[in-house]
Write a protein that holds these residues in place. Structure first.
Motif, PDB file in Angstrom:
ATOM      1  N   GLU A  11       0.823  -1.213   0.000  1.00 36.29           N
ATOM      2  CA  GLU A  11       0.000   0.000   0.000  1.00 36.29           C
ATOM      3  C   GLU A  11       0.857   1.263   0.000  1.00 36.29           C
ATOM      4  O   GLU A  11       0.606   2.219  -0.733  1.00 36.29           O
ATOM      5  CB  GLU A  11      -0.928   0.007   1.222  1.00 36.29           C
ATOM      6  N   SER A  12       1.913   1.240   0.813  1.00 38.62           N
ATOM      7  CA  SER A  12       2.749   2.435   0.908  1.00 38.62           C
ATOM      8  C   SER A  12       3.467   2.722  -0.405  1.00 38.62           C
ATOM      9  O   SER A  12       3.632   3.877  -0.799  1.00 38.62           O
ATOM     10  CB  SER A  12       3.775   2.262   2.029  1.00 38.62           C
ATOM     11  N   ALA A  49       3.903  -3.620  -7.526  1.00 39.15           N
ATOM     12  CA  ALA A  49       3.264  -4.878  -7.926  1.00 39.15           C
ATOM     13  C   ALA A  49       3.676  -5.987  -6.953  1.00 39.15           C
ATOM     14  O   ALA A  49       4.844  -6.058  -6.561  1.00 39.15           O
ATOM     15  CB  ALA A  49       3.671  -5.248  -9.346  1.00 39.15           C
ATOM     16  N   PRO A  50       2.721  -6.861  -6.575  1.00 41.23           N
ATOM     17  CA  PRO A  50       3.018  -7.882  -5.559  1.00 41.23           C
ATOM     18  C   PRO A  50       4.186  -8.800  -5.942  1.00 41.23           C
ATOM     19  O   PRO A  50       5.001  -9.141  -5.089  1.00 41.23           O
ATOM     20  CB  PRO A  50       1.718  -8.694  -5.465  1.00 41.23           C
ATOM     21  N   ASN A  51       4.275  -9.181  -7.219  1.00 41.47           N
ATOM     22  CA  ASN A  51       5.362 -10.088  -7.606  1.00 41.47           C
ATOM     23  C   ASN A  51       6.721  -9.426  -7.459  1.00 41.47           C
ATOM     24  O   ASN A  51       7.703 -10.061  -7.065  1.00 41.47           O
ATOM     25  CB  ASN A  51       5.149 -10.617  -9.044  1.00 41.47           C
ATOM     26  N   ILE A  52       6.771  -8.124  -7.731  1.00 42.16           N
ATOM     27  CA  ILE A  52       8.048  -7.415  -7.574  1.00 42.16           C
ATOM     28  C   ILE A  52       8.377  -7.247  -6.093  1.00 42.16           C
ATOM     29  O   ILE A  52       9.514  -7.444  -5.667  1.00 42.16           O
ATOM     30  CB  ILE A  52       7.990  -6.046  -8.288  1.00 42.16           C
ATOM     31  N   LEU A  53       7.362  -6.931  -5.297  1.00 48.79           N
ATOM     32  CA  LEU A  53       7.598  -6.800  -3.855  1.00 48.79           C
ATOM     33  C   LEU A  53       8.118  -8.115  -3.277  1.00 48.79           C
ATOM     34  O   LEU A  53       9.060  -8.128  -2.473  1.00 48.79           O
ATOM     35  CB  LEU A  53       6.308  -6.360  -3.148  1.00 48.79           C
ATOM     36  N   THR A  54       7.527  -9.220  -3.695  1.00 51.35           N
ATOM     37  CA  THR A  54       7.990 -10.534  -3.229  1.00 51.35           C
ATOM     38  C   THR A  54       9.459 -10.740  -3.546  1.00 51.35           C
ATOM     39  O   THR A  54      10.252 -11.167  -2.698  1.00 51.35           O
ATOM     40  CB  THR A  54       7.169 -11.657  -3.915  1.00 51.35           C
ATOM     41  N   ARG A  55       9.845 -10.398  -4.796  1.00 55.54           N
ATOM     42  CA  ARG A  55      11.239 -10.594  -5.196  1.00 55.54           C
ATOM     43  C   ARG A  55      12.189  -9.694  -4.420  1.00 55.54           C
ATOM     44  O   ARG A  55      13.259 -10.100  -3.989  1.00 55.54           O
ATOM     45  CB  ARG A  55      11.380 -10.306  -6.703  1.00 55.54           C
ATOM     46  N   ARG A  56      11.802  -8.451  -4.245  1.00 49.99           N
ATOM     47  CA  ARG A  56      12.673  -7.504  -3.537  1.00 49.99           C
ATOM     48  C   ARG A  56      12.830  -7.887  -2.070  1.00 49.99           C
ATOM     49  O   ARG A  56      13.918  -7.799  -1.512  1.00 49.99           O
ATOM     50  CB  ARG A  56      12.115  -6.092  -3.664  1.00 49.99           C
ATOM     51  N   LEU A  57      11.719  -8.298  -1.439  1.00 40.33           N
ATOM     52  CA  LEU A  57      11.813  -8.721  -0.042  1.00 40.33           C
ATOM     53  C   LEU A  57      12.739  -9.927   0.077  1.00 40.33           C
ATOM     54  O   LEU A  57      13.580 -10.001   0.971  1.00 40.33           O
ATOM     55  CB  LEU A  57      10.415  -9.062   0.508  1.00 40.33           C
TER      56      LEU A  57
END
Lengths: 174, 174
Positions: free
Chosen positions: A44-45, A49-57
């Motif tokens: 949200e912040s 995109a969720p797939n990119i957030l998953t990869r970065r995390l």
């Protein structure tokens, strides 16, 4: 195409970028330092995109900058907590804030560093911990350190002969 | 896929990354700060593909961080010189050096910040210019500034009410 690894380079800037240099990674550390821990909070912040957030995390976890913790067994749920090394990155984030405010905020600063108790705005500046002198050119410069390779020495042709000062027992501790 | 622009975000970190956040850009600024100006010098130092170097230099020129200057008429040749805003980025690069040395240099630091005259190693630390106090959590924190949007305020739920201190006439000047 296989990308050249920055982690194989000797430079501490390149090695840092190998860990945090991907798009979004520093903004994730920013939000983690502000207390965000849940996947949907980051999403949200950042508007990422969720797939990119998953990869970065995942890559930040692999770099030891974020820890993935299970906070619910059923259903299994994880939170992402900034590690001590990740919290240390705050010094870089705050240097970015100072630089960004100075050059890219024509409407005035939208984020500032303040005294947590009084709210008084601070004026961030990099100094030498021991002497208190501002770390600015031309008084200071980067130079090859004890572990420098020939290439690193070559990159600093004008650097003075480095010597250990009283503050150099651990020169890297910010 | 069109990539989300960091430049539209209000955060000074995001706006900075819009200018320097592409892979290689910060290493180009590093080398430019060390005095490199020619295309082939950057290429040799970085081991970067020429087409990528061309693109990165172009975006740094557009961001006002590097100036492209013709230094030969026949044949036409250009050099790339770091601008004052680009030189200012040194504070961020040096914060990276301190962080990288501390966490990702098990063999010891290969690059250090030194006194240009004596070669004495400095120990970089971020402080408040006026009070000289180290800018570290929890004594200091980031907080919404005068130009903060609702979203920026929301991102700092625990921040104190910001007030102008004597150092806040230009809080962004590093």
């Amino acid at each position: 195409m296989r990308r050249k690894s920055f982690g194989d380079m000797q430079c501490p800037i390149a090695r840092s970028l190998e860990r945090v240099g991907e798009r979004w990674s520093m903004l994730i550390l920013r939000d983690g330092s502000l207390g965000l821990t849940r996947f949907d909070q980051f999403q949200e912040s950042l508007g990422i995109a969720p797939n990119i957030l998953t990869r970065r995390l995942k890559s930040l976890v692999e770099a030891g900058l974020i820890e993935r913790r299970r906070y619910s067994e059923r259903p299994p749920r994880y939170e992402y907590v900034v590690t001590p090394a990740g919290r240390d990155f705050r010094s870089v984030l705050w240097a970015f804030i100072a630089w960004g405010n100075k050059h890219f905020a024509p409407e005035g600063p939208s984020v500032v560093i303040v005294d947590s108790k009084t709210g008084a705005a601070a004026d961030p500046i990099l100094v030498d911990r021991v002497s208190g002198r501002p770390l600015a050119a031309p008084d200071f410069c980067s130079a090859p350190g004890p572990a420098a390779s020939a290439q690193t020495r070559q990159r600093h042709p004008a650097a003075p002969q480095t010597r250990r000062s009283s503050s150099a027992s651990n020169p890297s501790r910010p």
